[in-house]
Design a protein around this motif. Structure first.
Motif, mmCIF file in Angstrom:
data_model
loop_
_atom_site.group_PDB
_atom_site.id
_atom_site.type_symbol
_atom_site.label_atom_id
_atom_site.label_comp_id
_atom_site.label_asym_id
_atom_site.label_seq_id
_atom_site.Cartn_x
_atom_site.Cartn_y
_atom_site.Cartn_z
ATOM 1 N N GLY A 405 36.523 29.833 36.610
ATOM 2 C CA GLY A 405 35.271 28.867 35.806
ATOM 3 C C GLY A 405 34.059 29.940 35.217
ATOM 4 N N SER A 406 34.701 31.296 35.747
ATOM 5 C CA SER A 406 33.996 31.890 35.183
ATOM 6 C C SER A 406 33.775 32.725 33.220
ATOM 7 C CB SER A 406 33.950 33.718 35.801
ATOM 8 O OG SER A 406 33.479 34.773 34.926
ATOM 9 N N LYS A 407 32.618 31.872 32.965
ATOM 10 C CA LYS A 407 32.676 32.088 30.790
ATOM 11 C C LYS A 407 32.500 33.526 31.308
ATOM 12 C CE LYS A 407 30.730 28.974 28.662
ATOM 13 N NZ LYS A 407 29.732 27.747 28.378
ATOM 14 N N ARG A 408 31.653 34.433 32.016
ATOM 15 C CA ARG A 408 31.199 35.783 31.746
ATOM 16 C C ARG A 408 32.587 36.268 31.571
ATOM 17 N NH1 ARG A 408 26.491 37.991 32.001
ATOM 18 N NH2 ARG A 408 26.665 40.128 32.647
ATOM 19 N N HIS A 409 33.973 35.630 32.724
ATOM 20 C CA HIS A 409 35.249 36.821 32.506
ATOM 21 C C HIS A 409 36.098 36.261 31.618
ATOM 22 C CE1 HIS A 409 38.437 38.560 34.685
ATOM 23 N NE2 HIS A 409 39.334 38.109 34.019
ATOM 24 N N LEU A 410 35.404 35.313 30.355
ATOM 25 C CA LEU A 410 36.576 34.919 29.344
ATOM 26 C C LEU A 410 35.533 35.482 28.430
ATOM 27 C CD1 LEU A 410 38.120 33.691 27.994
ATOM 28 C CD2 LEU A 410 36.200 32.036 27.262
ATOM 29 N N VAL A 411 34.275 36.340 28.308
ATOM 30 C CA VAL A 411 33.398 36.821 27.033
ATOM 31 C C VAL A 411 33.784 38.122 27.770
ATOM 32 C CG1 VAL A 411 31.324 37.883 26.274
ATOM 33 C CG2 VAL A 411 32.016 35.179 27.140
ATOM 34 N N GLY A 412 33.972 39.006 28.766
ATOM 35 C CA GLY A 412 34.374 40.421 29.208
ATOM 36 C C GLY A 412 36.235 40.621 28.654
ATOM 37 N N SER A 413 37.222 39.817 29.233
ATOM 38 C CA SER A 413 37.790 39.886 28.722
ATOM 39 C C SER A 413 38.465 40.048 26.979
ATOM 40 C CB SER A 413 38.990 38.750 29.472
ATOM 41 O OG SER A 413 39.390 38.483 30.595
ATOM 42 N N LEU A 414 37.552 39.203 26.543
ATOM 43 C CA LEU A 414 37.528 39.157 24.673
ATOM 44 C C LEU A 414 36.236 40.236 24.520
ATOM 45 C CD1 LEU A 414 37.352 35.360 24.355
ATOM 46 C CD2 LEU A 414 39.270 37.138 24.447
ATOM 47 N N GLY A 415 35.816 41.524 24.817
ATOM 48 C CA GLY A 415 35.229 42.318 24.512
ATOM 49 C C GLY A 415 33.485 42.360 24.626
ATOM 50 N N GLY A 416 33.690 41.553 25.121
ATOM 51 C CA GLY A 416 32.109 41.410 25.479
ATOM 52 C C GLY A 416 31.209 41.075 24.450
ATOM 53 N N TRP A 417 29.649 40.662 25.262
ATOM 54 C CA TRP A 417 29.066 40.483 24.229
ATOM 55 C C TRP A 417 27.609 41.242 25.207
ATOM 56 C CZ3 TRP A 417 24.621 37.471 23.558
ATOM 57 C CH2 TRP A 417 23.951 36.912 22.007
ATOM 58 N N GLY A 418 26.554 40.814 24.238
ATOM 59 C CA GLY A 418 25.098 40.870 25.203
ATOM 60 C C GLY A 418 25.686 41.570 26.646
ATOM 61 N N ASN A 419 24.251 41.064 27.874
ATOM 62 C CA ASN A 419 25.096 41.874 29.069
ATOM 63 C C ASN A 419 25.848 41.673 29.828
ATOM 64 O OD1 ASN A 419 24.741 38.963 29.140
ATOM 65 N ND2 ASN A 419 22.895 39.238 30.362
ATOM 66 N N CYS A 420 27.079 41.315 29.006
ATOM 67 C CA CYS A 420 28.708 40.579 29.707
ATOM 68 C C CYS A 420 29.808 41.803 29.172
ATOM 69 C CB CYS A 420 28.661 39.201 29.477
ATOM 70 S SG CYS A 420 30.581 39.279 30.074
#
Length: 480
Positions: A405-420
């Motif tokens: 349920g963590s979209k931040r974990h998805l973005v972080g796993s794909l390299g990150g963006w912005g404050n993630c």
């Protein structure tokens, strides 16, 4: 589930008999200001939608976790609030701007001038309540706050990452109910104009003085707006409107049940007095500018006038100072819904109380980043596409489930963006995927190493897949 037992009067109030409620859903009367054929005024989007969007926007910005809708009617606002957020409660993904020297602006397609505050945040409501004085609307509102079943299609069967507690009461705003304390936000959309003068006089002491929400939202018609109807004289609005039923004024109102329609000056004076009385600060504005704008003249001739809104809005925020008045008058007598009281005698009746249980894909734990990237790659390969929006990718149950349920974990796993920030980036080597922001669009994910499959390969792949599926189906079914 609903609480029907009576063993504990504090935990289990008397449940309203649903057989006594009207079962036919009556159509609410439409305000005259929303009838374009009468007034010549057009709202885009419609005025009711503007009011609801305003309330939702404020609730998101305030970050409240519990909402009480007073005067909920058939449940139009509850219908939106009962929908679960798409993620667990976490910090929204926003552009990184805390350090100007390290802002993430890697390419010309990224935008640093767009405001994410309205689109990136969601409402994470864990307690939702409704109160209305009219029995005719309770059945409709009750259907909305009831958890979905095999025979119902609302609320929609989408992942719910944390439980939601809902409750619905039949009763008047002027009556104190101890069970309605503890809500962080209270909302009254187009309600106070329907209250009799003696009931309106109890508004402040009960809501602001006793329930003490973190924030309270109000919308109400603006009487100043009535005079600007382009066709008011042509259609003789005095005959199509409704004369003040209280006899206090000679005003003509928009709705047959309105007891009061305040001018901007009257509403501002009333709201500021209530705020001062009960230790709140108030922000006054409005929604609904017509297709024929008019403006209040500014006190300062050098400044532009303020638009005349169809609905006035007020946001009451609790302040640090003590209220000038004491709400003790609410509790000076022994009241039901308090220890030692008799709940059956209280004018508020519980129509239903439910728990919407958690329901989500996966086991609730976050998978390792490489596992998530593998799942994402499978999606892109199956779709044969180079780039999709982040929301489309998040809509894949397997992806959201593996991220718990963590979209931040998805973005972080794909390299990150912005404050993630990115996590586990293969010892600095470039990832196959990139999260990016293009001007005028939401976040998207691009497959860096994408190579389009040719048509013959896709047709062959589809044929092999279909043959396998058919073979599997026939073998399991024992043949045709």
């Amino acid at each position: 589930m609903s609480n029907r037992g009576q063993s504990n009067p504090i935990e289990s109030p008397e449940l309203l008999s649903h057989s006594t409620l009207p079962q036919d859903d009556s159509v609410p009367e439409r305000s005259m200001v929303e009838e374009a054929t009468v007034t010549g005024v057009i709202f885009t989007p419609e005025l009711w939608m503007q009011r609801r969007c305003w309330a939702l926007d404020v609730l998101r910005k305030e970050g409240v976790r519990s909402v009480l809708d007073i005067g909920c009617g058939p449940g139009s606002l509850l219908e939106t609030l009962v929908i679960p957020p798409t993620t667990i409660k976490e910090e929204p993904i926003l552009p990184k701007r805390s350090n100007p020297q390290h802002e993430q602006l890697p390419s010309s397609v990224d935008s640093d001038d767009e405001d994410f505050s309205n689109t990136a945040r969601e409402l994470f409501v864990k307690r939702l309540g409704g109160l209305d004085v009219s029995p005719s609307v309770i059945s409709s509102a009750l259907k909305i706050i009831t958890p979905p079943s095999s025979t119902s299609n609302f609320p929609p069967n989408v992942p719910r990452w944390e439980p939601l507690n809902t409750e619905l009461w039949l009763g008047g705003i002027e009556k104190y109910n101890a069970r309605l304390e503890g809500f962080e936000a209270i909302v009254l959309l187009e309600v106070i104009e329907h209250l009799d003068p003696n009931v309106l006089s109890r508004f402040g002491v009960v809501t602001l003085g006793t329930y003490r929400p973190k924030v309270l939202l109000i919308t109400t018609p603006n009487f100043d707006f009535n005079a600007k109807f382009p066709r008011a004289e042509e259609h003789d609005f005095a005959k199509k409107g409704f004369v003040d039923p209280t006899g206090r004024t000679d005003r003509v109102f928009r709705h047959s049940d309105h007891k009061l329609e305040m001018t901007n000056a009257e509403f501002r004076e009333w709201a500021q007095a209530e705020a001062i009385n009960w230790g709140y600060e108030v922000e006054i504005s409005g929604v609904g500018v017509s297709s024929h704008p008019s403006y209040y003249p500014s006190d300062d001739p050098s400044l532009p006038g303020q638009p005349i809104y169809a609905s006035q809005t007020a946001i009451f925020r609790i302040a640090t100072g003590l209220p000038l008045r004491s709400p003790r008058s609410v509790r000076t007598v022994e009241l039901p819904f308090m220890v030692g009281g008799g709940e059956s005698a209280h004018p508020h009746k519980l129509a239903g109380r439910y728990v919407h249980p958690v329901s989500f894909p996966g086991n609730g734990t976050k998978s390792l980043p490489e596992e998530i990237r593998k799942t994402v790659k499978e999606c892109f390969t199956r779709w044969d596409i180079e780039q999709v929006s982040l929301d489309e990718l998040w809509g894949v149950a397997d992806v959201a489930g593996k991220c718990a349920g963590s979209k931040r974990h998805l973005v972080g796993s794909l390299g990150g963006w912005g404050n993630c920030p990115g996590i586990e980036v293969n010892n600095g080597s470039e990832l196959e995927f990139e999260v990016r922001k293009e001007k005028g669009r939401d976040l998207s994910v691009r497959w860096r190493t994408y190579v389009r499959r040719d048509k013959d390969e896709k047709e062959e792949s589809w044929g092999e897949s279909a043959s396998k599926d058919i073979s599997k189906d026939t073998s399991e079914a024992g043949g045709w």
